[in-house]
Design a protein around this motif. Structure first.
Motif, PDB file in Angstrom:
ATOM      1  N   GLY A  74      19.501   5.912   0.911  1.00 43.77           N
ATOM      2  CA  GLY A  74      19.539   5.763   2.359  1.00 43.77           C
ATOM      3  C   GLY A  74      18.772   6.587   3.284  1.00 43.77           C
ATOM      4  N   GLN A  75      17.600   7.102   2.501  1.00 46.40           N
ATOM      5  CA  GLN A  75      16.852   8.102   3.585  1.00 46.40           C
ATOM      6  C   GLN A  75      15.301   7.480   3.208  1.00 46.40           C
ATOM      7  OE1 GLN A  75      17.891  11.905   1.600  1.00 46.40           O
ATOM      8  NE2 GLN A  75      18.582  12.333   3.711  1.00 46.40           N
ATOM      9  N   GLU A  76      14.581   7.920   4.596  1.00 47.57           N
ATOM     10  CA  GLU A  76      13.238   7.315   4.604  1.00 47.57           C
ATOM     11  C   GLU A  76      12.300   8.280   4.750  1.00 47.57           C
ATOM     12  OE1 GLU A  76      10.430   4.482   7.545  1.00 47.57           O
ATOM     13  OE2 GLU A  76      12.674   4.457   7.850  1.00 47.57           O
ATOM     14  N   ASN A  77      11.276   8.325   3.989  1.00 44.34           N
ATOM     15  CA  ASN A  77       9.993   9.485   4.235  1.00 44.34           C
ATOM     16  C   ASN A  77       9.321   8.771   5.041  1.00 44.34           C
ATOM     17  OD1 ASN A  77      11.255  11.728   2.648  1.00 44.34           O
ATOM     18  ND2 ASN A  77      10.488  10.563   0.819  1.00 44.34           N
ATOM     19  N   LEU A  78       8.318   9.934   5.880  1.00 43.96           N
ATOM     20  CA  LEU A  78       7.623   9.509   6.934  1.00 43.96           C
ATOM     21  C   LEU A  78       8.420   8.394   8.060  1.00 43.96           C
ATOM     22  CD1 LEU A  78       4.377   8.825   4.986  1.00 43.96           C
ATOM     23  CD2 LEU A  78       5.215  11.169   6.142  1.00 43.96           C
TER      24      LEU A  78
ATOM     25  N   PHE B 203       3.869   9.120  18.656  1.00 44.34           N
ATOM     26  CA  PHE B 203       4.665   9.108  17.781  1.00 44.34           C
ATOM     27  C   PHE B 203       4.958  10.309  16.706  1.00 44.34           C
ATOM     28  CE2 PHE B 203       2.993   4.664  18.936  1.00 44.34           C
ATOM     29  CZ  PHE B 203       4.042   3.977  18.523  1.00 44.34           C
ATOM     30  N   LYS B 204       6.029  10.404  16.126  1.00 47.98           N
ATOM     31  CA  LYS B 204       6.359  11.322  15.301  1.00 47.98           C
ATOM     32  C   LYS B 204       6.989  10.898  13.987  1.00 47.98           C
ATOM     33  CE  LYS B 204       9.144  15.953  15.428  1.00 47.98           C
ATOM     34  NZ  LYS B 204       9.370  15.734  14.239  1.00 47.98           N
ATOM     35  N   ARG B 205       6.549  11.842  13.098  1.00 51.16           N
ATOM     36  CA  ARG B 205       6.969  11.386  11.620  1.00 51.16           C
ATOM     37  C   ARG B 205       7.821  12.518  11.131  1.00 51.16           C
ATOM     38  NH1 ARG B 205       1.123  10.539   9.112  1.00 51.16           N
ATOM     39  NH2 ARG B 205       0.183   8.883  10.578  1.00 51.16           N
ATOM     40  N   ASP B 206       8.927  11.907  10.250  1.00 48.23           N
ATOM     41  CA  ASP B 206       9.779  12.831   9.579  1.00 48.23           C
ATOM     42  C   ASP B 206      10.062  12.579   8.082  1.00 48.23           C
ATOM     43  OD1 ASP B 206      10.726  14.515  11.838  1.00 48.23           O
ATOM     44  OD2 ASP B 206      11.521  12.737  12.569  1.00 48.23           O
ATOM     45  N   ILE B 207      10.079  13.598   7.363  1.00 51.38           N
ATOM     46  CA  ILE B 207      10.276  13.741   5.905  1.00 51.38           C
ATOM     47  C   ILE B 207      11.759  13.864   5.743  1.00 51.38           C
ATOM     48  CG2 ILE B 207       9.842  14.445   3.666  1.00 51.38           C
ATOM     49  CD1 ILE B 207       6.906  15.081   4.677  1.00 51.38           C
ATOM     50  N   GLU B 208      12.538  12.771   5.311  1.00 46.36           N
ATOM     51  CA  GLU B 208      13.886  12.947   5.240  1.00 46.36           C
ATOM     52  C   GLU B 208      14.587  13.408   3.819  1.00 46.36           C
ATOM     53  OE1 GLU B 208      15.748   9.056   6.447  1.00 46.36           O
ATOM     54  OE2 GLU B 208      15.143   9.438   8.503  1.00 46.36           O
ATOM     55  N   ASP B 209      13.583  12.886   2.875  1.00 47.04           N
ATOM     56  CA  ASP B 209      13.952  13.364   1.401  1.00 47.04           C
ATOM     57  C   ASP B 209      12.720  13.896   0.764  1.00 47.04           C
ATOM     58  OD1 ASP B 209      14.921  13.692  -1.026  1.00 47.04           O
ATOM     59  OD2 ASP B 209      15.311  11.481  -1.387  1.00 47.04           O
TER      60      ASP B 209
ATOM     61  N   PRO C 235      10.502   0.340  12.397  1.00 45.51           N
ATOM     62  CA  PRO C 235      11.170  -0.017  11.240  1.00 45.51           C
ATOM     63  C   PRO C 235      10.390   0.280  10.198  1.00 45.51           C
ATOM     64  CG  PRO C 235      10.306  -1.989  12.598  1.00 45.51           C
ATOM     65  CD  PRO C 235      10.197  -0.652  13.430  1.00 45.51           C
ATOM     66  N   PRO C 236      11.033   0.552   8.842  1.00 47.89           N
ATOM     67  CA  PRO C 236      10.131   0.828   7.725  1.00 47.89           C
ATOM     68  C   PRO C 236       9.296  -0.460   7.362  1.00 47.89           C
ATOM     69  CG  PRO C 236      12.382   0.213   7.080  1.00 47.89           C
ATOM     70  CD  PRO C 236      12.281   0.428   8.458  1.00 47.89           C
ATOM     71  N   TYR C 237       8.310  -0.204   6.315  1.00 44.21           N
ATOM     72  CA  TYR C 237       7.816  -1.016   5.834  1.00 44.21           C
ATOM     73  C   TYR C 237       8.537  -2.070   5.101  1.00 44.21           C
ATOM     74  CZ  TYR C 237       2.710  -1.897   6.237  1.00 44.21           C
ATOM     75  OH  TYR C 237       1.479  -2.455   6.438  1.00 44.21           O
ATOM     76  N   ASN C 238       8.314  -3.296   4.895  1.00 46.68           N
ATOM     77  CA  ASN C 238       9.311  -4.258   3.961  1.00 46.68           C
ATOM     78  C   ASN C 238       8.978  -3.957   2.611  1.00 46.68           C
ATOM     79  OD1 ASN C 238      11.000  -6.266   3.144  1.00 46.68           O
ATOM     80  ND2 ASN C 238       9.955  -7.896   4.180  1.00 46.68           N
ATOM     81  N   ILE C 239       9.463  -3.112   1.914  1.00 41.17           N
ATOM     82  CA  ILE C 239       8.722  -2.519   0.733  1.00 41.17           C
ATOM     83  C   ILE C 239       9.120  -3.483  -0.461  1.00 41.17           C
ATOM     84  CG2 ILE C 239       8.899  -0.824  -1.047  1.00 41.17           C
ATOM     85  CD1 ILE C 239       9.156   1.232   1.295  1.00 41.17           C
TER      86      ILE C 239
ATOM     87  N   GLY D 199       0.753  -1.188  -0.034  1.00 39.28           N
ATOM     88  CA  GLY D 199       0.177  -0.065   0.083  1.00 39.28           C
ATOM     89  C   GLY D 199       0.815   1.328   0.122  1.00 39.28           C
ATOM     90  N   GLY D 200       1.742   1.362  -0.995  1.00 42.27           N
ATOM     91  CA  GLY D 200       2.648   2.572  -1.229  1.00 42.27           C
ATOM     92  C   GLY D 200       1.807   3.796  -1.989  1.00 42.27           C
TER      93      GLY D 200
END
Length: 368
Positions: A115-119, A99-105, A145-149, A65-66
């Motif tokens: 090497g960067q993860e959004n949300l 919880f807190k989300r960050d946009i890295e790119d 951890p990120p989703y296993n995309i 669900g991306g």
């Protein structure tokens, strides 16, 4: 809320976990980030001096669900509540997760790139041992951890590169300052439950065809705590000090909840990019979801009271709801004098009449 014997055998799930509570009430069905789906509590099989408590949220997540996938809500307060002293009303221990989300790119629509993860999501845990009067921060900047995309995003040179997904999950297991281990993140929904059959007027087991797992290949977000029994026992005693399996000083009740702020404001200011599309919340926190014994709100409470039931606590139950437990709707379909033929799948559970030397278990009868 359900009771848990801390001193049981290797582990114990203190309820018949044959269904869970996904989208169980009209209001929470429209707010999946705050939707409790399951709650488990058991003696840790890898260490009998610990209790594991798992609270799941956000049902029916498609693994593909991306591009945004599914994150814990920033404006949701997730809590695990524990009552370890029957002589005092209300919760004795509360674990509160935010919880807190960050946009890295911000330059890409991909969730992971170079090497960067959004949300990217982090969390803090606060713990109360006085029924919620005060809270102490016991973990800061825990990492979800990120989703296993997929292999390119997780291990590929243009993705996170360097770690397998299993390694990322293990890195996300953290120790708190007060002795707990914790993991927060996406996992496979562990239930097998034929939701399609159940809600087709109780066609479970199905009259034509095999049962189908309604949550197969869907994910949930889990909050998992592994807690020393001495942290949960009201006097800090070790499990070896229990006076047998029924020692009331070693029994706890567990339930989980989700709350949101009372006021939500959506800002629309096309002339100011800093505030365009920003959501603000304020006001008191309001509980909008809870779970203790799975299936209660889903299949015992009727639709007219489901949202109201989710807003209550185990200590403020409405006596008007008690009749739903004394005379549950499903029991009507187990009595051929009433609506039994309407749900043939329940025929193996038909109420027995004149059993046990003449006691009548029919609807409205005294039974035992």
């Amino acid at each position: 809320m359900f009771g848990l014997f801390l001193i049981a055998a290797t582990f114990i799930i203190p309820f018949d976990a044959d269904a869970s509570s996904h989208r169980e009430a009209p209001f929470i069905a429209n707010d999946p980030l705050a939707d409790n789906t399951d709650l488990y509590a058991f003696r840790s099989p890898d260490d009998p001096d610990y209790i594991t408590i798992i609270a799941n949220y956000i049902p029916f997540q498609l693994p593909n669900g991306g591009p945004n996938y599914y994150q814990f809500g920033e404006d949701v307060r997730y809590e695990i509540h524990i009552d370890n002293d029957v002589s005092t009303p209300g919760d004795d221990i509360i674990y509160r997760f935010t919880f807190k989300r960050d946009i890295e790119d911000p330059s890409t629509f991909f969730n992971i790139r170079l090497g960067q993860e959004n949300l990217s999501t982090t969390y803090n845990i606060r713990k109360s041992t006085d029924g919620g009067e005060t809270f102490q921060k016991i973990l800061q900047y825990g990492q979800v951890p990120p989703y296993n995309i997929g292999p390119r995003s997780i291990g590929g040179p243009v993705g996170l590169a360097g770690n397998t997904y299993e390694e990322l999950v293990n890195l996300a297991i953290r120790d708190t300052w007060t002795g707990e281990k914790v993991f927060c993140g996406p996992v496979d929904d562990p239930f097998f439950v034929d939701l399609g059959g159940i809600f087709d007027l109780g066609d479970a087991p199905r009259q034509n065809g095999a049962p189908r797992d309604g949550v197969s290949c869907y994910n949930v977000n889990t909050i998992a705590l592994k807690i020393p029994i001495s942290n949960l026992q009201k006097d800090g005693l070790d499990v070896s000090q229990a006076d047998g399996i029924l020692d009331s000083d070693f029994v706890i009740g567990v339930w989980a909840s989700a709350s949101r702020r009372k006021i939500r404001v959506l800002t629309h200011n096309p002339d100011n990019i800093a505030t365009k599309g920003i959501e603000n919340t304020q006001g008191q926190w309001v509980q909008i979801s809870r779970i203790g014994m799975p299936l209660t709100n889903e299949a015992v409470i009727p639709v007219c009271d489901k949202d109201y039931w989710n807003a209550l606590t185990p200590y403020s139950e409405d006596p008007a709801h008690f009749n739903y437990f004394y005379n549950p709707e499903l029991a009507l379909y187990m009595d051929d004098d009433l609506f039994g033929p309407a749900v043939p799948a329940l025929s193996p559970l038909r109420i027995q009449r004149n059993s046990l030397q003449g006691f009548d278990f029919g609807n409205g009868q005294d039974g035992l």
